[in-house]
Design a protein around this motif. Sequence first.
Motif, mmCIF file in Angstrom:
data_model
loop_
_atom_site.group_PDB
_atom_site.id
_atom_site.type_symbol
_atom_site.label_atom_id
_atom_site.label_comp_id
_atom_site.label_asym_id
_atom_site.label_seq_id
_atom_site.Cartn_x
_atom_site.Cartn_y
_atom_site.Cartn_z
ATOM 1 N N LYS A 30 45.292 40.739 23.991
ATOM 2 C CA LYS A 30 44.919 40.801 25.409
ATOM 3 C C LYS A 30 43.582 40.104 25.643
ATOM 4 N N VAL A 31 42.624 40.328 24.751
ATOM 5 C CA VAL A 31 41.313 39.678 24.871
ATOM 6 C C VAL A 31 41.471 38.166 24.773
ATOM 7 N N LEU A 32 42.257 37.695 23.798
ATOM 8 C CA LEU A 32 42.479 36.251 23.654
ATOM 9 C C LEU A 32 43.203 35.673 24.872
ATOM 10 N N TYR A 33 44.191 36.386 25.368
ATOM 11 C CA TYR A 33 44.952 35.948 26.535
ATOM 12 C C TYR A 33 44.031 35.797 27.747
ATOM 13 N N ARG A 34 43.169 36.793 27.944
ATOM 14 C CA ARG A 34 42.244 36.752 29.078
ATOM 15 C C ARG A 34 41.196 35.650 28.894
ATOM 16 N N ALA A 35 40.743 35.440 27.649
ATOM 17 C CA ALA A 35 39.780 34.364 27.385
ATOM 18 C C ALA A 35 40.413 33.005 27.691
ATOM 19 N N ARG A 36 41.651 32.831 27.259
ATOM 20 C CA ARG A 36 42.353 31.575 27.536
ATOM 21 C C ARG A 36 42.480 31.354 29.039
ATOM 22 N N ALA A 37 42.868 32.380 29.776
ATOM 23 C CA ALA A 37 43.013 32.253 31.223
ATOM 24 C C ALA A 37 41.693 31.877 31.876
ATOM 25 N N LEU A 38 40.615 32.537 31.473
ATOM 26 C CA LEU A 38 39.304 32.260 32.067
ATOM 27 C C LEU A 38 38.844 30.838 31.746
ATOM 28 N N LEU A 39 39.058 30.397 30.517
ATOM 29 C CA LEU A 39 38.650 29.045 30.131
ATOM 30 C C LEU A 39 39.497 27.968 30.812
ATOM 31 N N GLN A 40 40.780 28.213 30.974
ATOM 32 C CA GLN A 40 41.669 27.191 31.535
ATOM 33 C C GLN A 40 41.695 27.175 33.053
ATOM 34 N N THR A 41 41.546 28.344 33.691
ATOM 35 C CA THR A 41 41.683 28.395 35.147
ATOM 36 C C THR A 41 40.417 28.837 35.867
ATOM 37 N N GLY A 42 39.488 29.435 35.127
ATOM 38 C CA GLY A 42 38.278 29.961 35.758
ATOM 39 C C GLY A 42 38.479 31.345 36.343
ATOM 40 N N GLU A 43 39.668 31.936 36.140
ATOM 41 C CA GLU A 43 39.983 33.256 36.681
ATOM 42 C C GLU A 43 40.634 34.122 35.614
ATOM 43 N N LEU A 44 40.497 35.441 35.791
ATOM 44 C CA LEU A 44 41.186 36.388 34.918
ATOM 45 C C LEU A 44 42.463 36.845 35.601
ATOM 46 N N PRO A 45 43.558 37.006 34.843
ATOM 47 C CA PRO A 45 44.781 37.510 35.457
ATOM 48 C C PRO A 45 44.598 38.969 35.879
ATOM 49 N N THR A 46 45.026 39.283 37.099
ATOM 50 C CA THR A 46 44.899 40.642 37.602
ATOM 51 C C THR A 46 45.929 40.903 38.692
ATOM 52 N N LEU A 47 46.236 42.141 38.883
ATOM 53 C CA LEU A 47 47.104 42.538 39.989
ATOM 54 C C LEU A 47 46.294 43.198 41.101
ATOM 55 N N ALA A 48 45.008 43.375 40.870
ATOM 56 C CA ALA A 48 44.140 43.976 41.883
ATOM 57 C C ALA A 48 44.023 43.050 43.089
ATOM 58 N N HIS A 49 43.943 43.641 44.253
ATOM 59 C CA HIS A 49 43.788 42.893 45.499
ATOM 60 C C HIS A 49 44.895 41.864 45.668
ATOM 61 N N ASN A 50 46.122 42.297 45.433
ATOM 62 C CA ASN A 50 47.267 41.409 45.526
ATOM 63 C C ASN A 50 47.980 41.682 46.865
ATOM 64 N N PRO A 51 47.589 40.964 47.907
ATOM 65 C CA PRO A 51 48.175 41.241 49.225
ATOM 66 C C PRO A 51 49.634 40.814 49.278
ATOM 67 N N SER A 52 50.443 41.615 49.916
ATOM 68 C CA SER A 52 51.867 41.282 50.027
ATOM 69 C C SER A 52 52.235 40.828 51.434
ATOM 70 N N ALA A 53 51.317 40.979 52.379
ATOM 71 C CA ALA A 53 51.544 40.567 53.763
ATOM 72 C C ALA A 53 52.598 41.443 54.461
ATOM 73 N N ARG A 54 52.893 42.590 53.907
ATOM 74 C CA ARG A 54 53.838 43.523 54.549
ATOM 75 C C ARG A 54 53.047 44.681 55.134
ATOM 76 N N ALA A 55 53.446 45.120 56.295
ATOM 77 C CA ALA A 55 52.747 46.215 56.963
ATOM 78 C C ALA A 55 52.778 47.490 56.129
ATOM 79 N N ALA A 56 53.871 47.736 55.416
ATOM 80 C CA ALA A 56 54.013 48.954 54.616
ATOM 81 C C ALA A 56 53.087 48.947 53.400
ATOM 82 N N ALA A 57 52.596 47.811 53.023
ATOM 83 C CA ALA A 57 51.743 47.706 51.844
ATOM 84 C C ALA A 57 50.291 48.075 52.150
ATOM 85 N N HIS A 58 49.955 48.263 53.404
ATOM 86 C CA HIS A 58 48.556 48.536 53.766
ATOM 87 C C HIS A 58 48.288 49.977 53.844
#
Length: 172
Positions: A144-172
């Motif tokens: 997991k640490v290596l996976y996250r390091a690779r993501a940060l180095l390649q994209t500048g971001e860490l993979p996350t599901l936090a703050h993942n808007p769905s644009a549906r009223a029921a999701a708020h």
Amino acid sequence: MSYIEKAKEQLTDLVGKAVFSSSSGGGAQTVTISRPQAEVEPFWRDPEKLSQVLGDLAEVRSTGPRSYEWVLHSADEESITWDTTLETEEDGLRFVGATDSGDPAGAVEIRVTFRVGPRDLGTEVTLRVKSPVPDLLTGPATFKVLYRARALLQTGELPTLAHNPSARAAAH
């Protein structure tokens, strides 16, 4: 043998190797990062970047030019502190130290090795961890640490599901 049968055979072999290596309680984990070693190696020296990829597992602080303090977070117990010294090796880096308990069985070693990736497409990074807490930073957590390091180095971001808007009223 058809291509599909060959692919199934290779996938079965790969899954078997992954299951065997994670159930053996540690060992080394390796990923290929699509960046040159000149960009990858300094990443592993930066305590802020290390804290980012460790996420809720631990945080890292610099306590000197080659000294690092690792604070391992645990929901059940008090935090464990590791004081390590960074040693540069021919093929990578090694963090060596002990826990705050001073117990020799609590020796810590985090070794990161680098080599040119397959077909010169980046850097192959291998992480080996010897920690006083059995299986805490080994196996799946190490990957997991290596996976996250690779993501940060390649994209500048860490993979996350936090703050993942769905644009549906029921999701708020």
